[in-house]
Design an enzyme around this catalytic site. Structure first.
Site, PDB file in Angstrom:
ATOM      1  N   PHE A   1       5.934   9.559   1.773  1.00 23.99           N
ATOM      2  CA  PHE A   1       4.641   9.489   1.088  1.00 23.99           C
ATOM      3  C   PHE A   1       4.880   9.005  -0.329  1.00 23.99           C
ATOM      4  CE2 PHE A   1       1.200  11.120  -1.547  1.00 23.99           C
ATOM      5  CZ  PHE A   1       0.096  10.681  -0.831  1.00 23.99           C
TER       6      PHE A   1
ATOM      7  N   ASP B   1      11.762   8.055  -5.207  1.00 22.29           N
ATOM      8  CA  ASP B   1      10.466   8.637  -5.534  1.00 22.29           C
ATOM      9  C   ASP B   1      10.682  10.139  -5.710  1.00 22.29           C
ATOM     10  OD1 ASP B   1       7.994   9.853  -5.551  1.00 22.29           O
ATOM     11  OD2 ASP B   1       7.149   8.584  -3.975  1.00 22.29           O
TER      12      ASP B   1
ATOM     13  N   LYS C   1       3.643  14.481 -11.022  1.00 22.89           N
ATOM     14  CA  LYS C   1       3.375  15.886 -10.686  1.00 22.89           C
ATOM     15  C   LYS C   1       3.856  16.872 -11.768  1.00 22.89           C
ATOM     16  CE  LYS C   1       2.259  15.687  -5.858  1.00 22.89           C
ATOM     17  NZ  LYS C   1       2.731  14.665  -4.931  1.00 22.89           N
TER      18      LYS C   1
HETATM   19  C1  LIG Z   1       2.162  13.332  -4.673  1.00 24.94           C
HETATM   20  C2  LIG Z   1       3.132  12.250  -4.424  1.00 24.94           C
HETATM   21  C3  LIG Z   1       2.840  10.923  -4.793  1.00 24.94           C
HETATM   22  C4  LIG Z   1       1.489  10.498  -5.330  1.00 24.94           C
HETATM   23  O1  LIG Z   1       1.215  11.055  -6.565  1.00 24.94           O
HETATM   24  P1  LIG Z   1      -0.292  10.989  -7.130  1.00 24.94           P
HETATM   25  O2  LIG Z   1      -0.178  11.576  -8.493  1.00 24.94           O
HETATM   26  O3  LIG Z   1      -1.141  11.778  -6.189  1.00 24.94           O
HETATM   27  O4  LIG Z   1      -0.689   9.557  -7.145  1.00 24.94           O
HETATM   28  C5  LIG Z   1       3.825   9.965  -4.617  1.00 24.94           C
HETATM   29  N1  LIG Z   1       5.030  10.293  -4.111  1.00 24.94           N
HETATM   30  C6  LIG Z   1       5.339  11.554  -3.739  1.00 24.94           C
HETATM   31  C7  LIG Z   1       6.700  11.849  -3.210  1.00 24.94           C
HETATM   32  C8  LIG Z   1       4.398  12.568  -3.870  1.00 24.94           C
HETATM   33  O5  LIG Z   1       4.703  13.813  -3.475  1.00 24.94           O
END
Ligand SMILES: *Cc1c(COP(=O)(O)O)cnc(C)c1O
Length: 404
Positions: A139, A224, A253
């Site tokens: 994700f 990521d 986050k």
């Molecule tokens: C939450 C998340 C995102 C997206 O972040 P947003 O602030 O919602 O755009 C991208 N990568 C990972 C691994 C995430 O957990």
């Protein structure tokens, strides 16, 4: 007419129906506790989905925000500002990075990283070197580019045509990665622990193989760390727990502790391709966001705080194992630091939401990570007594679900 205390029914009247929030509406938070409109108290192990790294309304973060609010809110990137410069310096001191780009969310940080990877390869080789290799189950956010790089079909359904040149491989499968990467690859994109995909940590050898393949093909290794970053893994970033260093890393986050911010960290070599005019953001590097994030980093990077994450991991894990020894509902308990997943055993597969709802009724907030996994991502400084109380509540919730 607007209500002073609107209830959940208002959501269905005036909000786009893309979310389905629970019926209670929290109105106040302190540390790892939340209170709803009726004054009911909850212990928060959801942490705003791995965002509230220091709980709710941490006094030092509140102060940092208030201090900055009295000075300067916004400038745009026509000017730079002190909080952004200080935060970028801290990030470079604390990580592999030489350069930082600020955004407002995880998706935007990833969008920057993927564009950088394309541009880097375009500069060096040309447009044919454009392929991004990423993992199934991953994700990376909800913009069209990030859902396309993400490895979950359901998020691109109905939104095609999607950006092309993206190959998805099974996670933790070295042979599949080797087969997918070629001279045309501009980047391998991986989460060191797949968060939304079920709290699945990468194997050490897998990340090492990704690093080697990127070096062989002059592709960029992009981690990521939007969910795993800023202390959640027990180190400041999860890549440090593996000792495998990326060329580009995205963080969001927990970085803002609840104030929206994202950042892309990069080596000089990678960053140099984003010359003036190639990318940008109106709010990126906003002084309020950067002032708060600077304070979050000051606190979370302290060795005692990071050691506390590892200690709390063990405590949470022991509780989950005890619950499992009495009720037999989990097939696996896994994760890093305070990103924990409990995968339901076969009899309870697909029922994660039922456990989450029962936990809420017992005054404990947890998350799902897909239909089969319960996820916990609490404050990194959650009091141990709150962990204990939350696990008692979770055990009552488990008993309710299995006796229903
Ligand atoms: C939450 C998340 C995102 C997206 O972040 P947003 O602030 O919602 O755009 C991208 N990568 C990972 C691994 C995430 O957990």
């Amino acid at each position: 007419m607007t209500d002073l205390h609107p209830n959940r029914a208002v959501f269905d009247q005036v909000m786009v129906p893309n979310y389905s929030p629970v019926s209670v509406i929290p109105v106040r938070g302190e540390g790892s506790r939340l209170w709803d409109q009726e004054g009911r108290e909850y212990i928060d192990l959801a942490g705003g989905i791995a965002v509230n790294a220091l709980g709710h309304c941490h006094p030092e973060l509140v102060q940092a925000l208030k201090d900055q609010a009295d000075k300067l809110w916004h400038l745009s990137n026509v000017y730079t500002n002190e909080p952004a410069l200080s935060l970028a310096q801290k990030l470079c001191e604390l990580t592999f990075a030489d350069k930082v780009f600020f955004a407002n969310s995880g998706a935007e940080a990833n969008e920057a990283a993927f564009k950088l990877a394309r541009r880097y390869a375009w500069n060096k080789v040309g447009e044919e070197k454009h392929e991004i290799v990423s993992a199934r189950g991953s994700f990376h956010g909800r913009t069209l580019f990030t859902v396309s790089v993400g490895g979950q079909e359901k998020y691109t359904e109905g939104f095609r045509p999607a950006p092309g040149g993206i190959t998805h491989v099974p996670y933790n499968d070295i042979a599949a990665l080797e087969a997918a990467v070629s001279a045309k690859t501009c980047a391998i994109v991986l989460e060191p622990v797949q968060g939304e995909g079920g709290v699945r940590p990468a194997d050490q050898a897998y990340l090492e193989a990704a690093r080697r393949l990127c070096d062989e093909h002059d592709a960029l290794l992009v981690f990521d760390e939007v969910q795993t970053g800023v202390g959640r893994s027990g180190q400041l970033y999860s890549y440090m727990t593996y000792g495998v260093t990326p060329d580009v890393l995205t963080t969001a986050k927990s970085l803002g502790g609840g104030f929206p911010i994202g950042a892309m960290l990069a080596t000089d070599k990678a960053a140099a391709c984003l010359v003036v005019g190639t990318h940008g953001s109106t709010y990126g590097g906003n002084p309020l966001a950067c002032a708060v994030a600077g304070k979050v980093l000051d606190i979370v990077s302290q060795p005692s705080v990071l050691a506390g994450v590892t200690a709390r991991h063990q405590r949470l894990k022991n509780h989950l194992q005890e619950i499992n020894s009495r009720h037999g509902v989990f097939a696996d308990i896994r994760g890093q630091g305070l990103l924990m997943g409990a995968e339901l055993s076969d009899a309870w597969k697909g029922k994660a939401k039922d456990f989450v709802n029962a936990a809420l009724e017992e005054g404990v907030m947890i998350l799902v990570a897909g239909p089969d996994v319960l996820r916990m991502a609490p404050s990194l400084v959650i009091p141990e007594a709150d962990i204990d109380a939350a696990m008692q509540g979770l055990e009552r919730a488990v008993a309710r679900v299995i006796n229903a």
